[in-house]
Design a protein around this motif. Structure first.
Motif: not given
Length: 184
Positions: A154, A160-161, A163-164
């Motif tokens: 992350r 981090q991207y 996961e979203q």
């Protein structure tokens, strides 16, 4: 608590550990991820490009020569032709993929798990306790586990991207909670 510190707390088996991290810790976690990623990428790439990697000699000889407590297990693996063929592919490509995963911060926990697993096997195979039970292979195993525990993917990474990523109106990790074990 200052704005520069974060408190971590975990309880396992009735024992609680607590500590404070400084915000600079994020840079060291990133450095560990990138260091292990580069090391594994280079090692895997060398083996893949040379095309001459064979685990047979190592499995049959090194652990016994090093006095490893797992020497018989390694010898059994080295005497199993299909297993040696599997390892001859899994080690170079595994190192390469682990390295790429860590460098890009993608599927970081999955990459770190397999990196730690490989380092455990190397620790047992390269057994040398002349200076104590902690050696470079053991230390690298702990680095991989730290990278996974801190969710280093992350930090300036693709996880981090990922996961979203929106799946039917909710982030991937909320829609599929199991992905937290491979991302981060």
């Amino acid at each position: 608590m200052s704005s520069e510190e974060v408190t971590l707390q975990s309880t396992v088996g009735g024992f609680t550990a607590e500590g404070r991290l400084h915000t600079l810790s994020v840079w060291f976690i990133l450095a560990l991820r990138l260091m292990m990623g580069l090391a594994f990428l280079q090692s895997g790439l060398d083996k893949v490009v040379s095309g001459g990697f064979s685990a047979s000699g190592y499995l049959l000889n090194a652990p016994a020569a090093n006095g490893s407590p797992a020497a018989d297990l390694f010898a059994a693996m080295g005497n199993t032709q299909w297993f040696v063929a599997f390892v001859d592919v899994a080690v170079p490509w595994g190192e390469l993929l682990i390295g790429l995963g860590l460098l890009f911060g993608a599927l970081t926990r999955l990459a770190a798990f397999w990196g730690a697993f490989m380092m455990l096997l190397f620790y047992l195979g390269n057994w040398d306790v002349a200076h104590g039970y902690i050696n470079g292979d053991f230390a690298y195993m702990l680095v991989f586990l730290s990278v996974a525990a801190f969710g280093a993917g992350r930090i300036l990474g693709l996880d981090q991207y990922i996961e979203q990523y929106d799946v039917d109106g909710e982030p991937l990790v909320e829609r599929y909670p199991w992905t937290r074990y491979v991302l981060g």
